[in-house]
Design an enzyme around this catalytic site. Structure first.
Site, PDB file in Angstrom:
ATOM      1  N   ASP A 237       1.719   7.815  -0.849  1.00  0.00           N
ATOM      2  CA  ASP A 237       1.733   6.662  -0.281  1.00  0.00           C
ATOM      3  C   ASP A 237       1.558   5.447  -1.209  1.00  0.00           C
ATOM      4  O   ASP A 237       0.916   4.491  -0.924  1.00  0.00           O
ATOM      5  CB  ASP A 237       0.625   6.325   0.998  1.00  0.00           C
ATOM      6  CG  ASP A 237       0.637   5.222   1.570  1.00  0.00           C
ATOM      7  OD1 ASP A 237      -0.527   5.051   2.329  1.00  0.00           O
ATOM      8  OD2 ASP A 237       1.649   4.696   1.771  1.00  0.00           O
TER       9      ASP A 237
ATOM     10  N   LYS B 141       6.503   2.845  -4.201  1.00  0.00           N
ATOM     11  CA  LYS B 141       7.703   3.539  -3.535  1.00  0.00           C
ATOM     12  C   LYS B 141       8.670   3.898  -4.748  1.00  0.00           C
ATOM     13  O   LYS B 141       9.242   5.065  -4.120  1.00  0.00           O
ATOM     14  CB  LYS B 141       8.369   2.645  -2.487  1.00  0.00           C
ATOM     15  CG  LYS B 141       7.248   2.108  -1.528  1.00  0.00           C
ATOM     16  CD  LYS B 141       6.150   3.306  -1.001  1.00  0.00           C
ATOM     17  CE  LYS B 141       5.232   2.508  -0.312  1.00  0.00           C
ATOM     18  NZ  LYS B 141       3.865   3.386  -0.159  1.00  0.00           N
TER      19      LYS B 141
ATOM     20  N   ASP C 202       4.804   8.408   3.316  1.00  0.00           N
ATOM     21  CA  ASP C 202       4.891   7.103   4.295  1.00  0.00           C
ATOM     22  C   ASP C 202       5.761   6.212   3.739  1.00  0.00           C
ATOM     23  O   ASP C 202       6.328   6.354   2.549  1.00  0.00           O
ATOM     24  CB  ASP C 202       3.437   6.659   4.040  1.00  0.00           C
ATOM     25  CG  ASP C 202       3.058   5.469   5.058  1.00  0.00           C
ATOM     26  OD1 ASP C 202       2.414   4.578   4.807  1.00  0.00           O
ATOM     27  OD2 ASP C 202       3.772   5.418   6.116  1.00  0.00           O
ATOM     28  N   ASN C 203       6.141   5.258   4.542  1.00  0.00           N
ATOM     29  CA  ASN C 203       7.045   4.166   4.314  1.00  0.00           C
ATOM     30  C   ASN C 203       8.587   4.245   3.944  1.00  0.00           C
ATOM     31  O   ASN C 203       9.354   3.794   2.970  1.00  0.00           O
ATOM     32  CB  ASN C 203       6.605   3.405   3.122  1.00  0.00           C
ATOM     33  CG  ASN C 203       5.270   2.976   3.478  1.00  0.00           C
ATOM     34  OD1 ASN C 203       4.064   3.376   2.891  1.00  0.00           O
ATOM     35  ND2 ASN C 203       4.714   2.351   4.770  1.00  0.00           N
TER      36      ASN C 203
ATOM     37  N   GLU D 180       2.751   0.012   9.965  1.00  0.00           N
ATOM     38  CA  GLU D 180       1.386   0.061  10.399  1.00  0.00           C
ATOM     39  C   GLU D 180       1.128  -1.594  11.188  1.00  0.00           C
ATOM     40  O   GLU D 180       1.433  -2.472  10.749  1.00  0.00           O
ATOM     41  CB  GLU D 180       0.372   0.023   9.543  1.00  0.00           C
ATOM     42  CG  GLU D 180       0.658  -0.612   8.162  1.00  0.00           C
ATOM     43  CD  GLU D 180       1.441   0.222   6.991  1.00  0.00           C
ATOM     44  OE1 GLU D 180       2.209   1.161   7.738  1.00  0.00           O
ATOM     45  OE2 GLU D 180       1.420   0.095   5.887  1.00  0.00           O
TER      46      GLU D 180
HETATM   47  C1  LIG Z   1      -0.001  -3.068  -4.791  1.00  0.00           C
HETATM   48  N1  LIG Z   1       0.089  -1.592  -4.256  1.00  0.00           N
HETATM   49  C2  LIG Z   1      -0.791  -0.625  -4.279  1.00  0.00           C
HETATM   50  N2  LIG Z   1      -0.374   0.415  -3.580  1.00  0.00           N
HETATM   51  C3  LIG Z   1       0.751   0.334  -3.211  1.00  0.00           C
HETATM   52  C4  LIG Z   1       1.481   1.046  -2.377  1.00  0.00           C
HETATM   53  N3  LIG Z   1       1.858   1.063  -0.996  1.00  0.00           N
HETATM   54  C5  LIG Z   1       2.555   0.085  -0.884  1.00  0.00           C
HETATM   55  O1  LIG Z   1       3.238  -0.547  -1.700  1.00  0.00           O
HETATM   56  C6  LIG Z   1       3.099  -0.405   0.784  1.00  0.00           C
HETATM   57  C7  LIG Z   1       3.632  -1.460   1.259  1.00  0.00           C
HETATM   58  C8  LIG Z   1       3.836  -1.709   2.633  1.00  0.00           C
HETATM   59  C9  LIG Z   1       4.436  -3.026   2.932  1.00  0.00           C
HETATM   60  C10 LIG Z   1       4.259  -4.101   2.182  1.00  0.00           C
HETATM   61  C11 LIG Z   1       4.757  -5.369   2.804  1.00  0.00           C
HETATM   62  C12 LIG Z   1       5.548  -5.255   3.788  1.00  0.00           C
HETATM   63  F1  LIG Z   1       6.002  -6.419   4.299  1.00  0.00           F
HETATM   64  C13 LIG Z   1       5.877  -4.031   4.491  1.00  0.00           C
HETATM   65  C14 LIG Z   1       5.276  -3.010   4.128  1.00  0.00           C
HETATM   66  C15 LIG Z   1       3.461  -0.700   3.666  1.00  0.00           C
HETATM   67  C16 LIG Z   1       2.870   0.586   2.949  1.00  0.00           C
HETATM   68  O2  LIG Z   1       2.249   1.262   4.065  1.00  0.00           O
HETATM   69  C17 LIG Z   1       2.625   0.778   1.805  1.00  0.00           C
HETATM   70  O3  LIG Z   1       2.056   1.929   1.557  1.00  0.00           O
HETATM   71  C18 LIG Z   1       1.164  -1.085  -3.719  1.00  0.00           C
HETATM   72 MG   LIG Z   2       1.893   3.327   3.259  1.00  0.00          MG
END
Ligand SMILES: Cn1cnc(CNC(=O)c2cc(-c3ccc(F)cc3)cc(O)c2O)c1
Ligand SMILES: [Mg+2]
Length: 214
Positions: free
Chosen positions: A141, A144, A169-170, A199
């Site tokens: 998670d 990506k 995830d994602n 989510e």
């Molecule tokens: C800065 N950073 C620290 N950890 C991470 C890793 N996680 C993600 O990037 C992540 C992003 C999104 C998401 C963000 C914007 C959007 F418009 C749609 C989805 C959803 C998730 O569930 C995620 O896990 C990023």
């Molecule tokens: Mg996620």
């Protein structure tokens, strides 16, 4: 000084949840993210799929890549048997500081080891640093574009055994196309897609569950 979203999420936990009650911590975060401020926790809908996979495996060793505020850490750790260990890696020190407090509020410090740093640096050190042989479950998670390189690294470091489960995830939103292509075409994995939603939204997203064949 201006508070950050993770700090406001922690405040909501400390205001609404009962110390030592992981379910109330999960509910407080979901309520905050649904009604106050969206945040990138796996959330309640995908969280139920995560719960079912954890309960099915009943893992003794879990690796979580990407702690953020500790929501999925609490979701997973609350279901683990006594003496099971969850190691969670977080690159961002501000997120890690909040996550430690969320995990503590849930009373799950004993089951969780939060490690700050880059997954690519820590994965090769897992065996020597934490006495891990292999992981029964890995929850991906984090960034990506790190899912694929870190999966290959875990294979190379012998951290996966026949039957180890990767849950990602994602895989649709934001998406992990290179990871999906690799894991679905590799003869070394049996993969299944669990369709769900991003989510707290109606946008499609999902979890990819992949069993390592050794
Ligand atoms: C800065 N950073 C620290 N950890 C991470 C890793 N996680 C993600 O990037 C992540 C992003 C999104 C998401 C963000 C914007 C959007 F418009 C749609 C989805 C959803 C998730 O569930 C995620 O896990 C990023
Ligand atoms: Mg996620």
């Amino acid at each position: 000084t201006q508070s950050t979203r993770p700090q406001r999420l922690l405040n909501a936990v400390q205001k609404k949840a009962t110390r030592g009650d992981p379910r109330s911590v999960v509910k407080a975060i979901d309520d905050f993210c649904r009604h106050k401020e969206w945040a990138m926790n796996v959330g309640d809908e995908k969280g139920c799929i995560l719960d079912s996979v954890v309960s099915e495996i009943n893992p003794a060793t879990v690796l979580e890549l990407g702690t953020y505020c500790g929501y999925s850490t609490v979701r997973i750790a609350r279901l683990l048997p006594p003496h099971a260990k969850l190691i969670t890696l977080e690159f961002n020190p501000d997120f890690a500081a909040i996550a430690r407090q969320v995990i503590a509020w849930a009373g799950l410090e004993e089951k969780v080891q939060l490690v700050e740093g880059a997954s690519g640096d820590w994965i090769p050190k897992m065996k020597e640093q934490f006495g891990i042989t292999t992981f029964d479950l890995v929850f991906l998670d984090h960034w990506k574009d790190r899912y694929l390189p870190d999966t290959k690294l875990m294979e190379e470091c012998g951290l996966l055994r026949k039957g180890s489960v990767l849950l990602a995830d994602n895989v649709i939103c934001p998406g992990t196309p290179d990871y999906l292509e690799y894991i679905r075409s590799s003869p070394r994995y049996e993969s299944r897609y669990f369709k769900s939603h991003l989510e707290y939204t109606k946008v499609e997203d999902g979890l990819e569950k992949s069993v390592f064949k050794g």
